[in-house]
Scaffold this motif. Structure first.
Motif, PDB file in Angstrom:
ATOM      1  N   TYR A 162       0.210  16.721 -10.552  1.00 13.44           N
ATOM      2  CA  TYR A 162       1.478  16.416  -9.577  1.00 13.44           C
ATOM      3  C   TYR A 162       0.873  15.411  -8.677  1.00 13.44           C
ATOM      4  O   TYR A 162      -0.020  15.306  -8.012  1.00 13.44           O
ATOM      5  CB  TYR A 162       2.007  17.648  -8.832  1.00 13.44           C
ATOM      6  CG  TYR A 162       3.061  17.268  -7.910  1.00 13.44           C
ATOM      7  CD1 TYR A 162       4.237  16.635  -8.674  1.00 13.44           C
ATOM      8  CD2 TYR A 162       2.958  17.263  -6.616  1.00 13.44           C
ATOM      9  CE1 TYR A 162       5.242  16.413  -7.717  1.00 13.44           C
ATOM     10  CE2 TYR A 162       4.091  16.983  -5.679  1.00 13.44           C
ATOM     11  CZ  TYR A 162       5.099  16.533  -6.127  1.00 13.44           C
ATOM     12  OH  TYR A 162       6.194  16.105  -5.233  1.00 13.44           O
ATOM     13  N   GLU A 163       1.711  14.030  -8.914  1.00 13.46           N
ATOM     14  CA  GLU A 163       1.471  12.903  -7.950  1.00 13.46           C
ATOM     15  C   GLU A 163       2.373  12.416  -7.175  1.00 13.46           C
ATOM     16  O   GLU A 163       3.630  12.633  -7.541  1.00 13.46           O
ATOM     17  CB  GLU A 163       0.990  11.672  -9.004  1.00 13.46           C
ATOM     18  CG  GLU A 163      -0.357  12.123  -9.713  1.00 13.46           C
ATOM     19  CD  GLU A 163      -0.592  10.702 -10.555  1.00 13.46           C
ATOM     20  OE1 GLU A 163      -1.901  10.498 -11.337  1.00 13.46           O
ATOM     21  OE2 GLU A 163       0.114   9.699 -10.688  1.00 13.46           O
ATOM     22  N   THR A 164       2.085  12.098  -5.917  1.00 10.95           N
ATOM     23  CA  THR A 164       3.217  11.358  -5.112  1.00 10.95           C
ATOM     24  C   THR A 164       2.589  10.194  -4.780  1.00 10.95           C
ATOM     25  O   THR A 164       1.258   9.950  -4.295  1.00 10.95           O
ATOM     26  CB  THR A 164       3.568  12.363  -3.907  1.00 10.95           C
ATOM     27  OG1 THR A 164       2.130  12.565  -3.074  1.00 10.95           O
ATOM     28  CG2 THR A 164       3.952  13.712  -4.426  1.00 10.95           C
ATOM     29  N   TYR A 165       3.566   9.010  -4.350  1.00  8.94           N
ATOM     30  CA  TYR A 165       3.245   7.788  -3.797  1.00  8.94           C
ATOM     31  C   TYR A 165       4.281   7.672  -2.605  1.00  8.94           C
ATOM     32  O   TYR A 165       5.616   7.762  -3.061  1.00  8.94           O
ATOM     33  CB  TYR A 165       3.484   6.650  -4.770  1.00  8.94           C
ATOM     34  CG  TYR A 165       2.464   6.291  -5.787  1.00  8.94           C
ATOM     35  CD1 TYR A 165       1.347   5.803  -5.973  1.00  8.94           C
ATOM     36  CD2 TYR A 165       2.599   7.417  -7.019  1.00  8.94           C
ATOM     37  CE1 TYR A 165       0.196   5.671  -6.880  1.00  8.94           C
ATOM     38  CE2 TYR A 165       1.735   7.442  -8.131  1.00  8.94           C
ATOM     39  CZ  TYR A 165       0.551   6.549  -7.929  1.00  8.94           C
ATOM     40  OH  TYR A 165      -0.678   6.353  -8.966  1.00  8.94           O
ATOM     41  N   LEU A 166       3.860   7.281  -1.580  1.00  4.94           N
ATOM     42  CA  LEU A 166       4.567   7.100  -0.485  1.00  4.94           C
ATOM     43  C   LEU A 166       4.294   5.747   0.053  1.00  4.94           C
ATOM     44  O   LEU A 166       3.259   5.632   0.838  1.00  4.94           O
ATOM     45  CB  LEU A 166       4.489   8.309   0.533  1.00  4.94           C
ATOM     46  CG  LEU A 166       5.421   8.064   2.029  1.00  4.94           C
ATOM     47  CD1 LEU A 166       6.982   8.123   1.579  1.00  4.94           C
ATOM     48  CD2 LEU A 166       5.035   8.955   2.790  1.00  4.94           C
TER      49      LEU A 166
ATOM     50  N   PRO B 185       0.816  -1.217   0.091  1.00  2.13           N
ATOM     51  CA  PRO B 185      -0.082  -0.017  -0.006  1.00  2.13           C
ATOM     52  C   PRO B 185       0.917   1.390   0.047  1.00  2.13           C
ATOM     53  O   PRO B 185       2.146   1.177   0.843  1.00  2.13           O
ATOM     54  CB  PRO B 185      -0.809  -0.230   1.422  1.00  2.13           C
ATOM     55  CG  PRO B 185       0.165  -1.027   2.249  1.00  2.13           C
ATOM     56  CD  PRO B 185       0.886  -1.948   1.344  1.00  2.13           C
ATOM     57  N   PHE B 186       0.421   2.216  -0.621  1.00  2.00           N
ATOM     58  CA  PHE B 186       1.147   3.603  -0.743  1.00  2.00           C
ATOM     59  C   PHE B 186      -0.131   4.660  -0.336  1.00  2.00           C
ATOM     60  O   PHE B 186      -1.274   4.534  -0.548  1.00  2.00           O
ATOM     61  CB  PHE B 186       1.530   3.839  -2.167  1.00  2.00           C
ATOM     62  CG  PHE B 186       2.833   3.299  -2.530  1.00  2.00           C
ATOM     63  CD1 PHE B 186       4.050   3.770  -2.673  1.00  2.00           C
ATOM     64  CD2 PHE B 186       2.713   1.803  -2.758  1.00  2.00           C
ATOM     65  CE1 PHE B 186       5.150   3.102  -2.975  1.00  2.00           C
ATOM     66  CE2 PHE B 186       3.806   0.947  -2.993  1.00  2.00           C
ATOM     67  CZ  PHE B 186       5.065   2.025  -3.187  1.00  2.00           C
ATOM     68  N   ASN B 187       0.536   5.819   0.385  1.00  2.00           N
ATOM     69  CA  ASN B 187      -0.187   7.114   0.401  1.00  2.00           C
ATOM     70  C   ASN B 187      -0.148   7.593  -1.102  1.00  2.00           C
ATOM     71  O   ASN B 187       0.781   8.126  -1.693  1.00  2.00           O
ATOM     72  CB  ASN B 187       0.205   7.778   1.386  1.00  2.00           C
ATOM     73  CG  ASN B 187      -0.245   7.477   2.782  1.00  2.00           C
ATOM     74  OD1 ASN B 187      -1.010   6.454   2.780  1.00  2.00           O
ATOM     75  ND2 ASN B 187       0.441   8.140   3.734  1.00  2.00           N
ATOM     76  N   PHE B 188      -1.315   7.912  -1.635  1.00  2.92           N
ATOM     77  CA  PHE B 188      -1.529   8.447  -2.967  1.00  2.92           C
ATOM     78  C   PHE B 188      -2.037   9.872  -2.898  1.00  2.92           C
ATOM     79  O   PHE B 188      -3.224   9.906  -2.290  1.00  2.92           O
ATOM     80  CB  PHE B 188      -2.179   7.614  -4.000  1.00  2.92           C
ATOM     81  CG  PHE B 188      -2.621   8.202  -5.345  1.00  2.92           C
ATOM     82  CD1 PHE B 188      -1.313   8.520  -6.241  1.00  2.92           C
ATOM     83  CD2 PHE B 188      -3.889   8.459  -5.530  1.00  2.92           C
ATOM     84  CE1 PHE B 188      -1.906   9.002  -7.386  1.00  2.92           C
ATOM     85  CE2 PHE B 188      -4.111   9.303  -6.847  1.00  2.92           C
ATOM     86  CZ  PHE B 188      -3.079   9.430  -7.812  1.00  2.92           C
ATOM     87  N   ASP B 189      -1.133  10.784  -3.533  1.00  3.93           N
ATOM     88  CA  ASP B 189      -1.712  12.151  -3.746  1.00  3.93           C
ATOM     89  C   ASP B 189      -1.717  12.743  -5.081  1.00  3.93           C
ATOM     90  O   ASP B 189      -0.685  12.705  -5.540  1.00  3.93           O
ATOM     91  CB  ASP B 189      -0.987  13.176  -2.598  1.00  3.93           C
ATOM     92  CG  ASP B 189      -1.427  12.838  -1.157  1.00  3.93           C
ATOM     93  OD1 ASP B 189      -2.286  13.258  -0.783  1.00  3.93           O
ATOM     94  OD2 ASP B 189      -0.312  12.384  -0.643  1.00  3.93           O
TER      95      ASP B 189
END
Length: 298
Positions: free
Chosen positions: A102-106, A72-76
């Motif tokens: 603009y996308e980020t996956y953590l 699982p990733f935090n997706f923004d």
């Protein structure tokens, strides 16, 4: 559904400035908090053109699939979108739009996978177009007629061309009234995208989106086929609401990234759920419907 909660609430002023313009905001909780604001003008004064703009922050917890590993990733996703459309007839229109994202996956856990990264950041842009036809006749809770749409887009990822893709989707909805209280509702979706062997595939099987009961984003793919069929029957007409009982069947299948189209129709790729539910339609407020569905995998 089980272990998964989703809340969406919003406000839409559909006659802003007294000109049938739409101004609204939508809040969503689906693992994390999202919000979107939009302004739509369905028709300019010439009666032929319109436009829309939107600002969105979309945040969830996304499972990504790396070979046999799911993590699982935090997706923004932060995006600004604008588009324009043209009416050929009162029922047929086409449109063109674009979006910057603009996308980020953590990563949320410590699973080790083959890419060896725990965080991804992408700058993307989208170009989209559509053709939509609407020949629906709606009378309170009952519908008859059909509507259809063709949608195409390209999403290009700056500095990461290997996960850029083209996507095409076709939707067809058909409604038939049975007697004074019955309604058949059918929907078919066929989608196709660039067949990148990537965990960031554009189509998803999700119990909130297409196959009721299948679970929370259980699979991603580069092509999809979805079929939803319902029979709705009005059992109570009250001064304040209509109550419908519903029986339904939902079918969905995906092409896994890198596979062939024929692989979509293997037994282990296809999902079928049968179920029933209730619909409570408000007679006092436009498009306010309370729904409860329960389904099983036969």
């Amino acid at each position: 559904f089980k272990s998964q909660f989703k809340l969406q609430a919003g406000f839409n002023q559909i006659n802003f400035r007294g000109r049938a313009e739409h101004l609204g905001v939508v809040y969503q909780y689906y693992d994390r908090h999202s919000i979107s604001a939009f302004y739509n003008v369905p028709r300019h004064k010439n009666g032929k053109t319109g436009h829309e703009i939107a600002l969105t922050k979309y945040s969830t917890i996304e499972p990504l699939y790396f070979q046999d590993t799911v993590t699982p990733f935090n997706f923004d996703n932060y995006n600004v979108s604008a588009g324009a459309h043209y009416w050929f007839t009162p029922k047929l229109r086409t449109g063109l739009g674009s979006m910057y994202m603009y996308e980020t996956y953590l990563q949320r856990d410590t699973t080790v996978f083959d890419l060896g990264q725990f965080e991804f950041q992408f700058h993307k842009y989208q170009i989209r177009t559509f053709l939509a036809y609407n020949n629906l006749d709606e009378h309170f809770e009952l519908q008859r007629g059909h509507r259809a749409s063709l949608y195409a887009e390209t999403i290009q990822t700056i500095d990461y061309p290997e996960i850029s893709f083209f996507k095409f989707t076709s939707d067809l909805f058909y409604y038939q009234q049975i007697g004074q209280r019955g309604n058949i509702a059918l929907h078919q979706r066929i989608g196709m995208a660039t067949n990148n062997d990537s965990p960031f595939a554009p189509f998803v099987l999700d119990g909130f989106l297409n196959v009721r009961g299948v679970g929370n984003r259980v699979a991603r793919g580069t092509a999809e086929m979805i079929v939803n069929a319902e029979y709705r029957h009005t059992v109570w007409k009250h001064d304040w609401f209509f109550l419908q009982m519903v029986g339904f069947a939902d079918f969905g299948t995906l092409r896994q990234p890198g596979q062939e189209i024929k692989d979509m129709f293997k037994y282990n790729e296809m999902e079928l759920f049968l179920g029933g539910g209730i619909r409570l339609h408000s007679r006092k407020f436009y498009k306010v419907i309370f729904r409860l569905d329960y389904s099983v995998n036969p």
